[in-house]
Scaffold this motif. Structure first.
Motif, PDB file in Angstrom:
ATOM      1  N   ALA A 241       0.691  -1.324  -0.124  1.00  0.00           N
ATOM      2  CA  ALA A 241       0.024   0.063  -0.122  1.00  0.00           C
ATOM      3  C   ALA A 241       0.750   1.123  -0.067  1.00  0.00           C
ATOM      4  CB  ALA A 241      -1.035  -0.091   1.186  1.00  0.00           C
ATOM      5  N   GLY A 242       2.045   1.218   0.696  1.00  0.00           N
ATOM      6  CA  GLY A 242       2.821   2.390   0.833  1.00  0.00           C
ATOM      7  C   GLY A 242       3.577   2.505  -0.332  1.00  0.00           C
ATOM      8  N   THR A 243       4.144   1.497  -0.975  1.00  0.00           N
ATOM      9  CA  THR A 243       4.865   1.570  -1.996  1.00  0.00           C
ATOM     10  C   THR A 243       4.188   2.190  -3.209  1.00  0.00           C
ATOM     11  OG1 THR A 243       5.023  -0.684  -2.168  1.00  0.00           O
ATOM     12  CG2 THR A 243       7.034   0.532  -1.238  1.00  0.00           C
ATOM     13  N   LEU A 244       3.079   1.600  -3.385  1.00  0.00           N
ATOM     14  CA  LEU A 244       2.231   2.016  -4.469  1.00  0.00           C
ATOM     15  C   LEU A 244       1.658   3.592  -4.365  1.00  0.00           C
ATOM     16  CD1 LEU A 244      -0.247  -1.022  -4.838  1.00  0.00           C
ATOM     17  CD2 LEU A 244       1.457  -0.392  -6.407  1.00  0.00           C
ATOM     18  N   THR A 245       1.617   3.912  -3.228  1.00  0.00           N
ATOM     19  CA  THR A 245       1.462   5.242  -2.852  1.00  0.00           C
ATOM     20  C   THR A 245       2.661   6.285  -3.334  1.00  0.00           C
ATOM     21  OG1 THR A 245      -0.110   4.669  -0.911  1.00  0.00           O
ATOM     22  CG2 THR A 245       0.708   7.071  -0.794  1.00  0.00           C
ATOM     23  N   ILE A 246       3.790   5.877  -2.900  1.00  0.00           N
ATOM     24  CA  ILE A 246       4.848   6.457  -3.280  1.00  0.00           C
ATOM     25  C   ILE A 246       4.850   6.637  -4.597  1.00  0.00           C
ATOM     26  CG2 ILE A 246       7.361   6.414  -3.480  1.00  0.00           C
ATOM     27  CD1 ILE A 246       7.456   5.171  -0.860  1.00  0.00           C
ATOM     28  N   ARG A 247       4.514   5.503  -5.572  1.00  0.00           N
ATOM     29  CA  ARG A 247       4.384   5.455  -7.203  1.00  0.00           C
ATOM     30  C   ARG A 247       3.622   6.572  -7.431  1.00  0.00           C
ATOM     31  NH1 ARG A 247       6.098   2.033 -10.999  1.00  0.00           N
ATOM     32  NH2 ARG A 247       4.707   1.891 -12.679  1.00  0.00           N
ATOM     33  N   ARG A 248       2.394   6.314  -6.986  1.00  0.00           N
ATOM     34  CA  ARG A 248       1.015   7.501  -7.314  1.00  0.00           C
ATOM     35  C   ARG A 248       1.465   8.821  -7.023  1.00  0.00           C
ATOM     36  NH1 ARG A 248      -4.142   6.290  -8.406  1.00  0.00           N
ATOM     37  NH2 ARG A 248      -3.109   4.722  -9.696  1.00  0.00           N
TER      38      ARG A 248
ATOM     39  N   GLY B 188      -3.565  20.131  -4.859  1.00  0.00           N
ATOM     40  CA  GLY B 188      -4.541  20.360  -4.008  1.00  0.00           C
ATOM     41  C   GLY B 188      -4.650  19.109  -2.967  1.00  0.00           C
ATOM     42  N   LEU B 189      -4.026  18.200  -3.528  1.00  0.00           N
ATOM     43  CA  LEU B 189      -4.130  16.578  -2.876  1.00  0.00           C
ATOM     44  C   LEU B 189      -2.823  16.624  -1.829  1.00  0.00           C
ATOM     45  CD1 LEU B 189      -4.631  14.465  -6.015  1.00  0.00           C
ATOM     46  CD2 LEU B 189      -6.331  14.939  -4.243  1.00  0.00           C
ATOM     47  N   THR B 190      -3.078  15.550  -0.883  1.00  0.00           N
ATOM     48  CA  THR B 190      -2.022  15.462  -0.021  1.00  0.00           C
ATOM     49  C   THR B 190      -1.674  13.802  -0.074  1.00  0.00           C
ATOM     50  OG1 THR B 190      -3.009  14.741   2.081  1.00  0.00           O
ATOM     51  CG2 THR B 190      -2.681  17.211   1.540  1.00  0.00           C
ATOM     52  N   LEU B 191      -0.638  13.243   0.571  1.00  0.00           N
ATOM     53  CA  LEU B 191      -0.207  11.771   0.485  1.00  0.00           C
ATOM     54  C   LEU B 191      -1.444  11.046   1.107  1.00  0.00           C
ATOM     55  CD1 LEU B 191       3.112  11.157   1.869  1.00  0.00           C
ATOM     56  CD2 LEU B 191       2.180  10.532  -0.524  1.00  0.00           C
ATOM     57  N   LEU B 192      -2.320  11.837   1.885  1.00  0.00           N
ATOM     58  CA  LEU B 192      -3.428  11.192   2.534  1.00  0.00           C
ATOM     59  C   LEU B 192      -4.350  10.665   1.560  1.00  0.00           C
ATOM     60  CD1 LEU B 192      -3.846  13.240   5.932  1.00  0.00           C
ATOM     61  CD2 LEU B 192      -2.858  10.695   5.666  1.00  0.00           C
ATOM     62  N   ASP B 193      -4.631  11.606   0.491  1.00  0.00           N
ATOM     63  CA  ASP B 193      -5.631  11.399  -0.216  1.00  0.00           C
ATOM     64  C   ASP B 193      -5.392  10.040  -1.534  1.00  0.00           C
ATOM     65  OD1 ASP B 193      -7.307  13.498   0.209  1.00  0.00           O
ATOM     66  OD2 ASP B 193      -5.867  14.737  -0.467  1.00  0.00           O
ATOM     67  N   LEU B 194      -3.862   9.617  -1.282  1.00  0.00           N
ATOM     68  CA  LEU B 194      -3.470   8.823  -2.461  1.00  0.00           C
ATOM     69  C   LEU B 194      -3.408   7.352  -1.697  1.00  0.00           C
ATOM     70  CD1 LEU B 194      -0.315  10.657  -3.982  1.00  0.00           C
ATOM     71  CD2 LEU B 194      -2.814  10.976  -4.216  1.00  0.00           C
ATOM     72  N   LEU B 195      -3.541   7.282  -0.267  1.00  0.00           N
ATOM     73  CA  LEU B 195      -3.226   5.828   0.296  1.00  0.00           C
ATOM     74  C   LEU B 195      -4.635   5.035  -0.260  1.00  0.00           C
ATOM     75  CD1 LEU B 195      -2.768   6.970   3.888  1.00  0.00           C
ATOM     76  CD2 LEU B 195      -1.122   6.165   2.393  1.00  0.00           C
TER      77      LEU B 195
ATOM     78  N   HIS C  40      -7.917   9.651  -7.175  1.00  0.00           N
ATOM     79  CA  HIS C  40      -6.448   9.801  -7.383  1.00  0.00           C
ATOM     80  C   HIS C  40      -5.754   8.701  -6.341  1.00  0.00           C
ATOM     81  CE1 HIS C  40      -6.562  13.278  -9.712  1.00  0.00           C
ATOM     82  NE2 HIS C  40      -7.369  13.669  -9.068  1.00  0.00           N
ATOM     83  N   SER C  41      -6.466   8.060  -5.682  1.00  0.00           N
ATOM     84  CA  SER C  41      -5.850   7.241  -4.677  1.00  0.00           C
ATOM     85  C   SER C  41      -5.670   5.942  -5.240  1.00  0.00           C
ATOM     86  CB  SER C  41      -6.820   6.959  -3.611  1.00  0.00           C
ATOM     87  OG  SER C  41      -7.221   5.450  -3.458  1.00  0.00           O
ATOM     88  N   VAL C  42      -4.603   5.002  -4.712  1.00  0.00           N
ATOM     89  CA  VAL C  42      -4.295   3.802  -5.134  1.00  0.00           C
ATOM     90  C   VAL C  42      -5.449   2.840  -5.567  1.00  0.00           C
ATOM     91  CG1 VAL C  42      -2.837   1.672  -4.406  1.00  0.00           C
ATOM     92  CG2 VAL C  42      -1.904   3.967  -4.023  1.00  0.00           C
TER      93      VAL C  42
END
Ligand SMILES: *Cc1c(COP(=O)(O)O)cnc(C)c1O
Length: 517
Positions: free
Chosen positions: A152-159, A307-314, A336-338
């Motif tokens: 989940a975390g590495t896919l978030t980094i990728r996104r 306007g997004l943050t990392l939290l929106d991508l999780l 925009h999330s994973v």
């Protein structure tokens, strides 16, 4: 020390028992099932055509069967399990009772949120607490294990890099060579090239090698702190600056937070994303005790000017509280999330377990657990001081946190007795073996973690057992090769046992193989 001898039954498989016929069924159960089926019928399409090939046994036979199996096994309810990193931490029985309460297990993931407010409130509060404990801005509870959290975390980094338009450039994740094997695996699964960094003699990351590896292509770094050697990374702030300096993100593997919990927070060390194993640090059982959960927490790092943050991508849903309505609801992942990385929102039971644990411990209790875990590791090391057979590589003179990695390399060199043999000797003395041959950077590794709840007497007995094994090895090096002698199963041929042609994953496969030879 207690003399240890494990029970040894010649117990058949349950399928090999003779069928006792329908009469031995406990009648009320059958009636219950019929009634349940009338009230809430199983859809025709889900009913299985051929009945399972399981013999019908009496209750007494069934109980005896499983009791015998349990006597031929070893678990945390019998004695110490100092299996480094993946240790069974404390599994409080009160949590067992509450987490398996009908009011939790009777719920269905498709129930309307209005009907599961209590459950959602618990999960919401757990999200908040975990964010607090890790020093992050928010958490999701979606992943079903630690490694799943890493994915989940590495896919978030990728996104994240994808949304910033640099997916093609940022394609490397840096991982120290002391990392848990799941770290490079998760990074590779998320599509990154893995760059391995060596560990320096002092147990920290080799900063020279790290500086040489960090560059334009660095998407992020994954690290466990304290490391699998039980050592706190002393350059963590400098490492965070280095990675952030090239636009990368810092990922924290918090599977074993009990080395620093309540004392230091990954968020304060510069980490952007962290996963936790509730089935290690937060008392939910694992390793056959049920599924786990790997919550992922993140900082609200802005994603460029989107306007997004990392939290929106999780990935996965998040429990939110609607103040106007006074209602807990589930917010599904946005576009925009994973997305979703499993079918259902949460593995609820281990999460409730973690909730109960944190609630009953309180902030002071969590600190105390860390103190006890660290004190016990170092007490054990003090008992092993001066040992000739076992050395303590890396970080000479530095205290360890939740775990320590001894090396049986001096013993092997002198006597030919290996870490594997030492582990079998420990089994014969009534202990579960430590994690062996991991981390890979320590020869003949014995990775030992007692956890906060192990008794001083058992830790002392364990150190004595290690010394006794060393003495026997020196007197008679052939002796340890015969171990274990007191367990229900003797030394197994590990290659044969792991061969796909030997392993029968199901009864049907076993039968088919037996027919075809
Ligand atoms: C156990 C562990 C993991 C993986 O967790 P699982 O729930 O087994 O997938 C990752 N990192 C470390 C350091 C661990 O100890």
């Amino acid at each position: 020390m207690r003399e240890y001898v494990q029970a040894r039954w010649s117990e058949p498989l349950i399928m090999e028992y003779p069928d006792r016929g329908p009469a031995v069924y406990a009648a009320p159960l059958e009636e219950d099932l019929e009634r349940l089926n009338r009230e809430r019928p199983v859809p025709e399409s889900l009913l299985r055509r051929d009945p399972p090939e399981i013999p019908r046994l009496t209750e007494t036979e069934l109980i005896r069967h499983y009791t015998r199996l349990s006597q031929m096994s070893y678990g945390v309810d019998q004695g110490p399990v100092p299996l480094g990193s993946c240790t069974m931490k404390y599994n409080p029985r009160v949590a067992l009772e509450l987490a398996f309460d009908d009011r939790v297990t009777g719920l269905h993931p498709h129930m309307p949120v209005e009907e599961v407010q209590g459950l959602l409130q618990m999960l919401y509060e757990l999200q908040e607490w975990l964010a607090h404990i890790t020093g992050m801005d928010g958490c999701i509870l979606h992943p079903a294990a630690g490694a799943h959290g890493e994915l989940a975390g590495t896919l978030t980094i990728r996104r994240y890099h994808g949304l910033l338009g640099r997916a093609g450039v940022k394609d490397e994740i840096i991982v120290p060579d002391s990392a848990h094997g799941t770290n490079p695996a998760s990074a590779a699964m998320a599509g990154f090239r893995v760059v391995e960094i060596p560990t320096a003699e002092d147990g920290n990351v080799d900063m020279g090698a790290l500086k040489a590896a960090v560059g334009e292509r660095t998407a992020g770094l994954m690290i466990t702190n304290p490391s699998t050697l039980g050592l706190f990374e002393e350059h963590i702030l400098e490492i965070a600056d280095l990675i952030h300096g090239v636009g990368g993100l810092l990922y924290y593997d918090g599977a074993n937070l009990n080395g620093i919990m309540g004392y230091a927070r990954p968020g304060d060390m510069g980490f952007d994303i962290a996963h936790l194993n509730v089935h290690k640090t937060f008392s939910a059982p694992h390793g056959g005790g049920g599924p786990g959960a790997g919550p992922v927490c993140a900082k609200a790092v802005p994603v460029g000017d989107t306007g997004l943050t990392l939290l929106d991508l999780l990935p996965g849903p998040r429990v939110v509280y609607d103040e106007d309505e006074g209602l807990y609801t589930i917010r599904w992942p946005g576009r925009h999330s994973v997305g979703l990385i499993r079918a259902y929102p949460f593995n609820t039971i281990p999460l409730i377990w973690a909730y109960i644990y944190i609630l009953s411990m309180g902030p002071q209790g969590l600190r105390l657990a860390t103190e006890a875990a660290v004190a016990k590791t170092n007490y054990f090391l003090s008992l092993m001081k001066g040992s000739k057979g076992y050395s303590l590589p890396y970080g000479k003179g530095r205290p360890r946190k939740h775990e320590a990695v001894l090396s049986a390399e001096p013993l092997r060199r002198e006597t030919g007795v290996k870490a594997d043999d030492v582990a079998k000797g420990l089994l014969d003395r009534g202990f579960y073996a430590p994690t062996i041959y991991f981390p890979l950077i320590v020869d003949e590794a014995l990775m030992i973690e007692f956890t906060e709840t192990e008794t001083i007497e058992n830790i002392e007995a364990y150190a004595e057992a290690l010394k006794e094994i060393e003495e026997i090895s020196k007197r008679n090096p052939q002796e340890p090769k015969k171990w274990p002698l007191k367990t229900s199963v003797g030394r197994i041929d590990q290659v044969y046992a792991n061969h796909p042609r030997t392993m029968a994953p199901t009864w049907r496969v076993y039968l088919k193989r037996r027919q075809t030879g």
